[in-house]
Design an enzyme around this catalytic site. Structure first.
Site, PDB file in Angstrom:
ATOM      1  CG  HIS A  20      -2.095   0.922   1.037  1.00 19.94           C
ATOM      2  ND1 HIS A  20      -2.031   2.271   1.279  1.00 19.94           N
ATOM      3  CD2 HIS A  20      -3.337   0.668   0.564  1.00 19.94           C
ATOM      4  CE1 HIS A  20      -3.192   2.806   0.978  1.00 19.94           C
ATOM      5  NE2 HIS A  20      -4.012   1.860   0.539  1.00 19.94           N
ATOM      6  CG  ASP A  51      -8.540  -4.369  -2.958  1.00 22.40           C
ATOM      7  OD1 ASP A  51      -9.731  -4.180  -2.702  1.00 22.40           O
ATOM      8  OD2 ASP A  51      -7.809  -3.536  -3.522  1.00 22.40           O
TER       9      ASP A  51
HETATM   10  N1  CMC Z   1       4.137  -7.658  -4.721  1.00 29.35           N
HETATM   11  C1  CMC Z   1       5.490  -7.644  -4.850  1.00 29.35           C
HETATM   12  N2  CMC Z   1       6.244  -6.543  -4.698  1.00 29.35           N
HETATM   13  C2  CMC Z   1       5.618  -5.404  -4.413  1.00 29.35           C
HETATM   14  C3  CMC Z   1       4.215  -5.336  -4.261  1.00 29.35           C
HETATM   15  C4  CMC Z   1       3.466  -6.513  -4.425  1.00 29.35           C
HETATM   16  N3  CMC Z   1       2.152  -6.501  -4.315  1.00 29.35           N
HETATM   17  N4  CMC Z   1       3.865  -4.062  -3.985  1.00 29.35           N
HETATM   18  C5  CMC Z   1       4.996  -3.348  -3.951  1.00 29.35           C
HETATM   19  N5  CMC Z   1       6.061  -4.161  -4.216  1.00 29.35           N
HETATM   20  C6  CMC Z   1       7.486  -3.776  -4.214  1.00 29.35           C
HETATM   21  C7  CMC Z   1       7.841  -2.991  -5.468  1.00 29.35           C
HETATM   22  O1  CMC Z   1       8.300  -3.847  -6.505  1.00 29.35           O
HETATM   23  C8  CMC Z   1       8.932  -2.080  -4.957  1.00 29.35           C
HETATM   24  O2  CMC Z   1      10.112  -2.825  -4.846  1.00 29.35           O
HETATM   25  P1  CMC Z   1      11.551  -2.149  -5.208  1.00 29.35           P
HETATM   26  O3  CMC Z   1      11.741  -1.063  -4.182  1.00 29.35           O
HETATM   27  O4  CMC Z   1      12.529  -3.260  -5.114  1.00 29.35           O
HETATM   28  O5  CMC Z   1      11.427  -1.598  -6.607  1.00 29.35           O
HETATM   29  C9  CMC Z   1       8.478  -1.748  -3.549  1.00 29.35           C
HETATM   30  O6  CMC Z   1       7.684  -2.871  -3.131  1.00 29.35           O
HETATM   31  C10 CMC Z   1       7.665  -0.460  -3.444  1.00 29.35           C
HETATM   32  O7  CMC Z   1       6.547  -0.590  -4.332  1.00 29.35           O
HETATM   33  P2  CMC Z   1       5.943   0.599  -5.172  1.00 29.35           P
HETATM   34  O8  CMC Z   1       5.268   0.027  -6.378  1.00 29.35           O
HETATM   35  O9  CMC Z   1       6.995   1.663  -5.399  1.00 29.35           O
HETATM   36  O10 CMC Z   1       4.890   1.170  -4.143  1.00 29.35           O
HETATM   37  P3  CMC Z   1       3.695   2.122  -4.458  1.00 29.35           P
HETATM   38  O11 CMC Z   1       3.375   2.826  -3.220  1.00 29.35           O
HETATM   39  O12 CMC Z   1       3.987   2.928  -5.679  1.00 29.35           O
HETATM   40  O13 CMC Z   1       2.509   1.107  -4.871  1.00 29.35           O
HETATM   41  C11 CMC Z   1       0.676  -0.370  -4.700  1.00 29.35           C
HETATM   42  C12 CMC Z   1       1.491   0.723  -4.004  1.00 29.35           C
HETATM   43  C13 CMC Z   1      -0.581  -0.667  -3.887  1.00 29.35           C
HETATM   44  C14 CMC Z   1       0.246   0.105  -6.110  1.00 29.35           C
HETATM   45  C15 CMC Z   1       1.548  -1.646  -4.818  1.00 29.35           C
HETATM   46  O14 CMC Z   1       1.895  -2.105  -3.537  1.00 29.35           O
HETATM   47  C16 CMC Z   1       0.870  -2.744  -5.619  1.00 29.35           C
HETATM   48  O15 CMC Z   1       0.979  -2.765  -6.853  1.00 29.35           O
HETATM   49  N6  CMC Z   1       0.137  -3.711  -4.945  1.00 29.35           N
HETATM   50  C17 CMC Z   1      -0.616  -4.716  -5.643  1.00 29.35           C
HETATM   51  C18 CMC Z   1      -1.938  -4.141  -6.132  1.00 29.35           C
HETATM   52  C19 CMC Z   1      -2.912  -3.955  -5.013  1.00 29.35           C
HETATM   53  O16 CMC Z   1      -3.131  -4.812  -4.169  1.00 29.35           O
HETATM   54  N7  CMC Z   1      -3.586  -2.787  -5.030  1.00 29.35           N
HETATM   55  C20 CMC Z   1      -4.622  -2.468  -4.052  1.00 29.35           C
HETATM   56  C21 CMC Z   1      -4.221  -1.356  -3.133  1.00 29.35           C
HETATM   57  S1  CMC Z   1      -5.320  -1.213  -1.697  1.00 29.35           S
HETATM   58  C22 CMC Z   1      -6.851  -0.774  -2.355  1.00 29.35           C
HETATM   59  C23 CMC Z   1      -6.873   0.612  -2.819  1.00 29.35           C
HETATM   60  O17 CMC Z   1      -7.030   1.512  -1.994  1.00 29.35           O
HETATM   61  O18 CMC Z   1      -6.740   0.810  -4.034  1.00 29.35           O
END
Ligand code: CMC
Length: 426
Positions: free
Chosen positions: A305, A362
């Site tokens: 998140h 989710d």
């Molecule tokens: N599985 C594996 N690695 C992950 C995941 C995941 N679900 N989420 C983040 N990471 C890793 C990412 O690869 C990165 O690693 P590195 O620093 O080595 O490059 C690190 O963690 C930080 O991730 P980020 O993508 O920079 O983080 P963000 O804040 O931009 O993204 C997020 C947040 C929710 C989009 C992301 O965690 C994600 O894609 N999760 C899966 C989709 C999901 O479940 N979304 C629902 C969110 S909750 C409901 C809502 O409010 O929408």
């Protein structure tokens, strides 16, 4: 404590005020940054940017706190009805008995949808994703209520119409996918029972709302009702800031919610869990794939998140509710065990620990939706029904605060000025 921040750039110092919120969050107020310094900020994904001041929802990602108008999500989920929470978010206070009854009554009186909207609906392919139908029909509502376009008109009627009609429209896609006639709303039923009746009642037999199902849905909708400036809510505010009407703004929010990184993750989670099950249930294999996301392109949906870095308080409530609801309904879903196994494996893995990745809202919600009989492609629609009061409250606040049109800056990185070359000479 200093209530200004000093910035030194190109050998010159500038002072900027510090703004502190009621929960002591601090921000540099850079409203005049460009005027004073000639610089803008660069913050891809708005990871550090407060786009607005808001009095609706407080969220502390480090401590896992979520509050609507000062009330904890745990207390609201345990004690309130979804419409009470909707009223709280939109109007700022919990309703008195009288206010509640007026609010509920006016919603009841507007549940019926104009039959001409059905003609638009009939033009969609039978297998259209319910989210595309939902965003299109909500956008179409602005054509049916053109006074919504008048910036000076009282939005209350439109707020009520949206709350009343969204569940009705949402159920059409499901009924159509089964080849069944749609159900009309029944105004002797409460909001949640009415939705369930439109979803599941058949003209050929009696349908009785199961209180376990209604209560579970009530909790899920409350947990989804607002989440401050996330992707879809920011979209609603940004679209609304151009003075676009409520329906168009909410329709844009529904589209933003659909993406798999946002609300669409709930559908992805169940599909992922099903795939793991079909592949023999080896959760470790999928944790490894997620750790190598850069080469596998695979993420664990329902994990991670932008704001929560310890736990998502909504996920905690939902995980417990999943056990409760499945137990009470006598549903044995093997996917629940896969989800728990996956969570356990990920939470003990260095990759997930280091990056502070935890199950989000989710991760377990789809398992409950499934137990309630809601099909997978309707999961994000359920999220939209829950989030509607939050979007409305945020749109209303944006309008009342008379916020300027949203218009981010950029840093241009393209070609510099060059001469046009005619097509024959390229
Ligand atoms: N599985 C594996 N690695 C992950 C995941 C995941 N679900 N989420 C983040 N990471 C890793 C990412 O690869 C990165 O690693 P590195 O620093 O080595 O490059 C690190 O963690 C930080 O991730 P980020 O993508 O920079 O983080 P963000 O804040 O931009 O993204 C997020 C947040 C929710 C989009 C992301 O965690 C994600 O894609 N999760 C899966 C989709 C999901 O479940 N979304 C629902 C969110 S909750 C409901 C809502 O409010 O929408």
């Amino acid at each position: 404590m200093a209530n200004t921040a000093e910035l030194t750039v190109d050998g010159k110092s500038y002072e900027f005020p510090i703004f502190e919120g009621t929960e002591h969050e601090k921000a540099f107020d850079i409203s005049n940054l460009r005027d004073q310094t000639g610089y803008v900020t660069l913050d891809r994904g708005y990871k550090n940017t407060g786009a607005t001041k808001s009095a609706i929802t407080f969220l502390d990602g480090e401590q896992g706190i979520l509050q609507y108008r000062g009330y904890s999500i745990e207390e609201l989920a345990a004690k309130a009805s979804f419409l009470e929470v909707a009223y709280l978010l939109i109007y700022g206070e919990l309703p008195t008995k009288e206010q509640y009854s007026t609010f509920e009554d006016s919603i009841r009186r507007h549940t019926l949808v104009n039959e001409d909207m059905r003609k638009i609906f009939d033009g969609f392919p039978v297998n259209a994703h319910p989210m595309s139908v939902l965003s299109s029909l909500v956008s179409a509502m602005s054509a049916f209520y053109p006074d919504s376009q008048d910036e000076k008109s009282d939005p209350d009627g439109h707020i009520i119409r949206l709350l009343a009609k969204l569940p009705t429209i949402a159920t059409w896609s499901y009924k159509r996918s089964l080849g069944h006639p749609v159900n009309y709303p029944k105004n002797n039923l409460d909001y949640i029972s009415n939705f369930l009746n439109m979803m599941f009642a058949l003209p050929v037999e009696e349908y009785k709302v199961d209180p376990v199902v209604a209560e579970a849905l009530n909790v899920l909708l409350i947990l989804h009702a607002d989440h401050e400036q996330n992707c879809s809510t920011s979209t609603v505010r940004l679209v609304g800031s151009s003075q676009a009407n409520l329906y168009s703004s909410i329709s844009a929010g529904i589209s933003a919610l659909w993406g798999p990184l946002h609300g669409g993750a709930n559908q992805e989670v169940i599909e992922m869990l099903e795939a793991i099950k079909a592949d023999g249930g080896d959760v470790g294999k999928y944790v490894d794939m997620a750790k190598n996301a850069k080469t596998t392109g695979f993420r664990l949906f329902g994990f991670g998140h932008r704001v929560y870095k310890n736990f998502d308080p909504r996920a905690r409530i939902i995980k417990k509710a999943a056990d409760d609801v499945l137990g009470k309904l006598g549903v044995n879903d093997p996917v629940l065990e896969i989800a728990k196994g996956l969570e356990e494996a990920a939470l003990h893995d260095e990759y997930f620990i280091q990056r502070k990745l935890y199950p989000n809202v989710d991760f377990y919600s789809g398992i409950i939706y499934r137990a309630l009989g809601i099909p997978t492609n309707m999961f994000t629609v359920m999220f939209a029904i829950g989030r509607l009061p939050g979007w409305i409250a945020q749109w209303k606040e944006m309008r009342e605060q008379k916020e300027p049109i949203g218009r981010p800056r950029q840093i241009y990185t393209g070609a510099t000025l060059r001469k046009f070359v005619s097509i024959e000479n390229r």
